[in-house]
Scaffold this motif. Sequence first.
Motif, short mmCIF file in Angstrom:
data_model
loop_
_atom_site.label_atom_id
_atom_site.label_comp_id
_atom_site.label_asym_id
_atom_site.label_seq_id
_atom_site.Cartn_x
_atom_site.Cartn_y
_atom_site.Cartn_z
N ARG A 231 26.65 28.46 7.54
CA ARG A 231 26.61 29.71 6.78
C ARG A 231 27.82 30.61 7.06
O ARG A 231 27.75 31.81 6.83
CB ARG A 231 25.31 30.50 7.05
CG ARG A 231 24.03 29.70 6.82
CD ARG A 231 23.78 29.44 5.34
NE ARG A 231 22.54 28.72 5.13
CZ ARG A 231 21.35 29.30 4.90
NH1 ARG A 231 21.26 30.60 4.87
NH2 ARG A 231 20.28 28.57 4.68
N GLU A 232 28.91 30.04 7.52
CA GLU A 232 30.12 30.82 7.72
C GLU A 232 30.89 30.88 6.39
O GLU A 232 31.02 29.87 5.70
CB GLU A 232 31.01 30.20 8.80
CG GLU A 232 30.41 30.26 10.20
CD GLU A 232 30.21 31.69 10.67
OE1 GLU A 232 31.12 32.54 10.43
OE2 GLU A 232 29.14 31.98 11.24
N PRO A 233 31.43 32.05 6.04
CA PRO A 233 32.12 32.17 4.75
C PRO A 233 33.45 31.44 4.73
O PRO A 233 34.15 31.37 5.75
CB PRO A 233 32.31 33.68 4.59
CG PRO A 233 32.30 34.22 5.98
CD PRO A 233 31.37 33.35 6.76
N ILE A 234 33.80 30.92 3.56
CA ILE A 234 35.12 30.34 3.32
C ILE A 234 35.79 31.18 2.25
O ILE A 234 35.20 31.48 1.21
CB ILE A 234 35.01 28.87 2.87
CG1 ILE A 234 34.31 28.03 3.95
CG2 ILE A 234 36.39 28.29 2.56
CD1 ILE A 234 33.99 26.61 3.51
N TYR A 235 37.03 31.60 2.52
CA TYR A 235 37.73 32.53 1.65
C TYR A 235 38.79 31.80 0.82
O TYR A 235 39.26 30.71 1.19
CB TYR A 235 38.41 33.62 2.47
CG TYR A 235 37.46 34.44 3.30
CD1 TYR A 235 36.82 35.56 2.76
CD2 TYR A 235 37.18 34.10 4.62
CE1 TYR A 235 35.93 36.32 3.52
CE2 TYR A 235 36.30 34.86 5.40
CZ TYR A 235 35.67 35.95 4.83
OH TYR A 235 34.79 36.70 5.58
N ALA A 236 39.19 32.43 -0.28
CA ALA A 236 40.25 31.87 -1.12
C ALA A 236 41.54 31.70 -0.31
O ALA A 236 42.29 30.75 -0.53
CB ALA A 236 40.49 32.76 -2.33
#
Length: 557
Positions: A231-236
């Motif tokens: 559930r860790e975010p991945i950014y552009a």
Amino acid sequence: MAKSDIEIAREASMKPITEIGTKIDIPTDALLQFGPSKAKVSFDFLEGLESKPDGKLILVTAITPTPAGEGKTTTTVGLGDGLNAIGKKAMICLREPSLGPCFGVKGGAAGGGYAQVVPMEDINLHFTGDFHAITSAHNLLSALIDNHIYWGNSLGFDERRVAWRRVMDMNDRALRDTVVSLGGVANGFPRQTGFDITVASEVMAIFCLANGLKDLERRLGAIVVGYTRDREPIYARDLKAEGPMTVLLKDALMPNLVQTLENNPAFIHGGPFANIAHGCNTVSATKAALKLVDYTVTEAGFGADLGAEKFFDIKCRKAGLSPDAAVIVATIRALKMHGGVAKDKLGEENVEAVKKGLENLGRHIRNVGQFGVPAVVAINRFTLDTDAELAAVQEYVTQFGVEAIECNHWAEGSKGTEALATKVVALCENGGAQFRTLYEDDMGLFQKINTICRNIYGAEEAIADKKVRDQLAQWEEAGYGHLPVCMAKTQYSFSTDPNLKGAPTNHVVPVREVRLSAGAEFIVAICGEVMTMPGLPRTPAANSIHLDDAGLVQGLF
């Protein structure tokens, strides 16, 4: 027989766009021309305006829209022309029309009658290509995500939690929910996704809220495109996507200069819908106009419960803008519909229905007042409206300390808005504005949603499943709790039921989904049955659009 909007626009005597630029002190070498009547204004010139003082900012909003029509964009154009007609240096700032409504049911967004921006056909179709650039930048990011997963997925995308969909600038219900990468190993890993309309894209919102290219690039990099299994975010920016996306948008971010039928300047730039996005033109165009003229007239989509609330709580908050006055547009026809009259009976005098429908106008007046902005009501008059019906509106609004002014700009151009323009100048010059947002940054996200629902929609409360509330709590823990909320709901009612007219109270607003727009820097709360990809009606406007024997576009409105 009255001429159609497109016939009036085609007969316009347009001046060279360089001459329009000269009226507001834009030199010819600062204009990147798209033929004789359209141009973009260069960044170098815009950066040189920063030390100049700001003029007055006027918002044009409206009552809750109905099929009878309100004419908000037409009134915005008419007011801009009216201000110039009474000797003020003024211009308008509008959004660019989306192809979806142009070929669907609503039509274009270039005004109407003798209060239009031109070239009308270009503006309503491909214009300067901004929407295509936004669509391309958005879908480049989509392609980079799937390509990254195909080549090993080193960032650890959980394919079930890819949050980035695709977009196109057309109403196409068949694309709302799709499966991509079918066809075998060579095409990648199949997963469920879908399409939104381009105006609902976070890239569109970022484009409209960015302060220059560097801020645009920063915001694009901050887009959350998905999550890992932990559930860790991945950014552009993890995909190195912000650089090429900015390259695709670098020319589009320059404001588009066009003119009204009366040869007054207009910026038309950006185009988010107000029912599913924040519904305002670009910060870059609005800020430039404030430096170039004494009075800037802009509009926000749909009724004041949507466009105006988001203009105040999102655009003004994030851009540091402080509006001086607001115009609330109403028509007798629309008020009668809110009072229970069927569309085919709107031509008959019905003062009692007008009085009943005025509850809707009253709530919008009160709502605008909550933001500390002085307002005036513009009655966009139709031929069959009677004096008794107009008098009912004018008498009603006095209880709010505002004035309702008859406007005839559709038929008369600036002459029909001189009284409105004079009143707007008085509101601005009296210095009565004490602008404030509806809620503070540090309020909890669900509390912000509830505040909008209660204070603006007249609802008893917002309701949401535990899953939605938990998601909001997680975003607060992740540092997004200070963001404003962008409500996505039907434009046809204060409630989430599009058939509930007037000014309903004690209803509930169901929030079915929330989305994080980390680059645009707001949270989207999707309410009721609102769609981020509309569909075409049974008989779309596209059926009537064609080229005639002379090669001219017909049927566009």
